[in-house]
Design a protein around this motif. Structure first.
Motif, PDB file in Angstrom:
ATOM      1  N   ARG A   1       0.921  -1.007   0.009  1.00  0.00           N
ATOM      2  CA  ARG A   1       0.013   0.050   0.028  1.00  0.00           C
ATOM      3  C   ARG A   1       0.982   1.250  -0.153  1.00  0.00           C
ATOM      4  O   ARG A   1       0.608   2.183  -0.771  1.00  0.00           O
ATOM      5  CB  ARG A   1      -0.866  -0.111   1.156  1.00  0.00           C
ATOM      6  CG  ARG A   1      -2.114  -0.854   0.989  1.00  0.00           C
ATOM      7  CD  ARG A   1      -3.080  -0.681   2.134  1.00  0.00           C
ATOM      8  NE  ARG A   1      -2.887  -1.356   3.343  1.00  0.00           N
ATOM      9  CZ  ARG A   1      -2.933  -2.488   3.546  1.00  0.00           C
ATOM     10  NH1 ARG A   1      -3.900  -3.150   2.914  1.00  0.00           N
ATOM     11  NH2 ARG A   1      -2.695  -2.941   4.842  1.00  0.00           N
ATOM     12  N   VAL A   2       1.813   1.404   1.046  1.00  0.00           N
ATOM     13  CA  VAL A   2       2.704   2.399   0.824  1.00  0.00           C
ATOM     14  C   VAL A   2       3.382   2.530  -0.375  1.00  0.00           C
ATOM     15  O   VAL A   2       3.754   3.604  -1.172  1.00  0.00           O
ATOM     16  CB  VAL A   2       3.821   2.221   2.166  1.00  0.00           C
ATOM     17  CG1 VAL A   2       4.847   3.265   1.637  1.00  0.00           C
ATOM     18  CG2 VAL A   2       3.234   2.254   3.345  1.00  0.00           C
ATOM     19  N   GLU A   3       3.911   1.328  -1.140  1.00  0.00           N
ATOM     20  CA  GLU A   3       4.443   1.514  -2.349  1.00  0.00           C
ATOM     21  C   GLU A   3       3.640   2.280  -3.417  1.00  0.00           C
ATOM     22  O   GLU A   3       4.116   2.856  -4.330  1.00  0.00           O
ATOM     23  CB  GLU A   3       4.998   0.133  -2.962  1.00  0.00           C
ATOM     24  CG  GLU A   3       5.364   0.019  -4.219  1.00  0.00           C
ATOM     25  CD  GLU A   3       6.637   0.768  -4.681  1.00  0.00           C
ATOM     26  OE1 GLU A   3       6.707   1.296  -5.778  1.00  0.00           O
ATOM     27  OE2 GLU A   3       7.634   1.151  -3.870  1.00  0.00           O
TER      28      GLU A   3
ATOM     29  N   MET B   1       6.405  11.603   6.061  1.00  0.00           N
ATOM     30  CA  MET B   1       6.127  10.635   6.936  1.00  0.00           C
ATOM     31  C   MET B   1       4.695   9.729   6.610  1.00  0.00           C
ATOM     32  O   MET B   1       4.297  10.158   5.519  1.00  0.00           O
ATOM     33  CB  MET B   1       6.099  10.686   8.538  1.00  0.00           C
ATOM     34  CG  MET B   1       7.273  11.355   8.669  1.00  0.00           C
ATOM     35  SD  MET B   1       7.554  11.751  10.706  1.00  0.00           S
ATOM     36  CE  MET B   1       6.445  12.993  10.889  1.00  0.00           C
ATOM     37  N   SER B   2       4.283   9.028   7.325  1.00  0.00           N
ATOM     38  CA  SER B   2       2.844   8.052   7.057  1.00  0.00           C
ATOM     39  C   SER B   2       1.702   9.257   6.522  1.00  0.00           C
ATOM     40  O   SER B   2       1.159   8.968   5.515  1.00  0.00           O
ATOM     41  CB  SER B   2       2.447   7.318   8.193  1.00  0.00           C
ATOM     42  OG  SER B   2       3.482   6.286   8.377  1.00  0.00           O
ATOM     43  N   GLY B   3       1.580  10.258   7.118  1.00  0.00           N
ATOM     44  CA  GLY B   3       0.540  11.080   6.858  1.00  0.00           C
ATOM     45  C   GLY B   3       0.567  12.109   5.770  1.00  0.00           C
ATOM     46  O   GLY B   3      -0.248  12.632   5.189  1.00  0.00           O
ATOM     47  N   ASP B   4       1.895  12.257   5.368  1.00  0.00           N
ATOM     48  CA  ASP B   4       2.140  13.270   4.395  1.00  0.00           C
ATOM     49  C   ASP B   4       3.299  13.098   3.398  1.00  0.00           C
ATOM     50  O   ASP B   4       3.974  14.192   2.745  1.00  0.00           O
ATOM     51  CB  ASP B   4       2.439  14.825   5.253  1.00  0.00           C
ATOM     52  CG  ASP B   4       3.821  14.688   5.969  1.00  0.00           C
ATOM     53  OD1 ASP B   4       4.506  13.632   5.799  1.00  0.00           O
ATOM     54  OD2 ASP B   4       3.774  15.312   6.971  1.00  0.00           O
ATOM     55  N   LEU B   5       3.289  11.988   3.288  1.00  0.00           N
ATOM     56  CA  LEU B   5       4.389  11.459   2.310  1.00  0.00           C
ATOM     57  C   LEU B   5       4.266  12.002   0.983  1.00  0.00           C
ATOM     58  O   LEU B   5       5.128  12.366   0.004  1.00  0.00           O
ATOM     59  CB  LEU B   5       4.807  10.125   2.151  1.00  0.00           C
ATOM     60  CG  LEU B   5       3.737   9.030   1.779  1.00  0.00           C
ATOM     61  CD1 LEU B   5       3.984   8.891   0.076  1.00  0.00           C
ATOM     62  CD2 LEU B   5       3.861   7.761   2.181  1.00  0.00           C
ATOM     63  N   GLU B   6       3.050  12.187   0.363  1.00  0.00           N
ATOM     64  CA  GLU B   6       2.725  12.733  -0.885  1.00  0.00           C
ATOM     65  C   GLU B   6       2.837  14.199  -1.001  1.00  0.00           C
ATOM     66  O   GLU B   6       3.503  14.421  -2.223  1.00  0.00           O
ATOM     67  CB  GLU B   6       1.031  12.498  -1.492  1.00  0.00           C
ATOM     68  CG  GLU B   6       0.508  11.206  -1.554  1.00  0.00           C
ATOM     69  CD  GLU B   6       0.216  10.103  -0.296  1.00  0.00           C
ATOM     70  OE1 GLU B   6       0.049   9.049  -0.222  1.00  0.00           O
ATOM     71  OE2 GLU B   6       0.707  10.685   0.786  1.00  0.00           O
TER      72      GLU B   6
ATOM     73  N   VAL C   1       8.723   6.275   6.813  1.00  0.00           N
ATOM     74  CA  VAL C   1       7.442   5.825   6.996  1.00  0.00           C
ATOM     75  C   VAL C   1       7.396   4.813   8.012  1.00  0.00           C
ATOM     76  O   VAL C   1       8.028   3.717   8.140  1.00  0.00           O
ATOM     77  CB  VAL C   1       6.654   5.272   5.776  1.00  0.00           C
ATOM     78  CG1 VAL C   1       5.352   4.589   6.126  1.00  0.00           C
ATOM     79  CG2 VAL C   1       6.632   6.169   4.545  1.00  0.00           C
ATOM     80  N   GLY C   2       6.580   4.799   9.200  1.00  0.00           N
ATOM     81  CA  GLY C   2       6.596   3.997  10.345  1.00  0.00           C
ATOM     82  C   GLY C   2       5.259   3.255  10.362  1.00  0.00           C
ATOM     83  O   GLY C   2       5.016   2.085   9.955  1.00  0.00           O
TER      84      GLY C   2
ATOM     85  N   VAL D   1      -0.080   0.707  14.162  1.00  0.00           N
ATOM     86  CA  VAL D   1      -0.139   1.644  15.105  1.00  0.00           C
ATOM     87  C   VAL D   1       0.786   1.584  16.248  1.00  0.00           C
ATOM     88  O   VAL D   1       0.794  -0.028  16.678  1.00  0.00           O
ATOM     89  CB  VAL D   1      -1.378   1.927  15.988  1.00  0.00           C
ATOM     90  CG1 VAL D   1      -1.544   2.753  17.017  1.00  0.00           C
ATOM     91  CG2 VAL D   1      -2.628   2.258  14.779  1.00  0.00           C
ATOM     92  N   ARG D   2       1.770   2.387  16.654  1.00  0.00           N
ATOM     93  CA  ARG D   2       2.809   1.841  17.637  1.00  0.00           C
ATOM     94  C   ARG D   2       2.141   1.462  19.032  1.00  0.00           C
ATOM     95  O   ARG D   2       1.153   2.035  19.501  1.00  0.00           O
ATOM     96  CB  ARG D   2       3.880   2.868  17.833  1.00  0.00           C
ATOM     97  CG  ARG D   2       4.375   3.488  16.623  1.00  0.00           C
ATOM     98  CD  ARG D   2       5.624   4.240  16.658  1.00  0.00           C
ATOM     99  NE  ARG D   2       5.998   4.675  15.415  1.00  0.00           N
ATOM    100  CZ  ARG D   2       6.290   4.025  14.481  1.00  0.00           C
ATOM    101  NH1 ARG D   2       6.778   2.579  14.572  1.00  0.00           N
ATOM    102  NH2 ARG D   2       7.057   4.702  13.180  1.00  0.00           N
TER     103      ARG D   2
END
Length: 239
Positions: free
Chosen positions: A14-16, A210-215, A227-228, A234-235
């Motif tokens: 999904r991240v890819e 990061m996860s929320g704003d990589l775009e 990205v974590g 969720v940590r």
């Protein structure tokens, strides 16, 4: 373990897709952006699974977690990034395993990392952490040097034995002019990086997003995204 590997594989996919989509939207090649998986609070077993799934770059933000994890995974061909605020008394430990320290934000830390790198016989890539929420001459709430201090700090890194100037890093600020505006924040980092490369052409790394704003980061020219939770979930709460 199989279930965890399946979960991580699905998350990575999904991240890819997100990174690939952001690159396409920005007119960039996918290979211009490197994914760094931030594995803080997660065990070495997850790092091993990520390596099996093709991840080559991992990051940590606390030396007390990172040092034993890096040791446990020393047989893997990984590039380790240290991304947290770093006390000078931890420099020797971090220099033993980190390939990059992305959170260099003051002259005293440069001196400590240089001594530690020389003692360890290693070269550390260093990024200047830029605090876009800092006033002139100050530091940000999450670490980092104000934009007007970047060039001076970069010069100290480049001149320090055992260190190599890699580029710049930022975290989207929670306060100040750029609060809630990651796109504008990362565009500002692009300007700072462009200026830095005029003086030091090899300082090409731009670590942002990061996860929320990589775009937003990819759109603004980031070369590395950190990205974590989007990969690992969720940590768990730190004890």
């Amino acid at each position: 373990m199989t279930d965890r590997k399946t979960e991580l594989a699905a998350n990575l996919e999904r991240v890819e897709q997100r990174i690939a989509g952001a690159c396409a939207a920005a007119g960039r090649d996918r290979d211009e952006v490197t994914l760094i998986v931030v594995t803080k609070t997660y065990p070495a077993s997850d790092v091993r699974l990520l390596a099996e799934l093709g991840v080559t770059q991992v990051a940590e933000n606390r030396d007390q977690d990172a040092a034993p994890k890096a040791a446990a995974c020393a047989d893997l061909d990984l590039t380790w990034h240290f991304v947290g605020q770093l006390q000078t008394n931890k420099a020797r430990s971090v220099a033993g395993y980190a390939d990059f320290v992305q959170s260099v934000d003051r002259a005293k830390l440069v001196t400590s990392l240089s001594s530690a790198a020389e003692r360890a016989g290693r070269e550390l890539g260093c990024l200047v952490q830029v605090a876009l929420d800092a006033e002139a001459g100050g530091r940000g709430d999450r670490g980092g040097v104000a934009p007007d201090g970047v060039e001076e700090l970069a010069g100290l890194i480049e001149a320090a034995p055992g260190l190599r100037l890699g580029g710049v890093m930022t975290v989207a600020p929670l306060s100040g002019t750029y609060a809630g505006q990651p796109a504008a924040a990362f565009e500002r980092l692009r300007e700072i990086s462009t200026s830095l490369r005029a003086a030091w052409p090899a300082a090409t790394m731009v670590s942002a997003g990061m996860s929320g704003d990589l775009e937003h980061a990819v759109a603004a020219g980031a070369t590395h995204v950190r990205v974590g939770s989007a990969v690992l979930g969720v940590r768990p709460a730190l004890g």
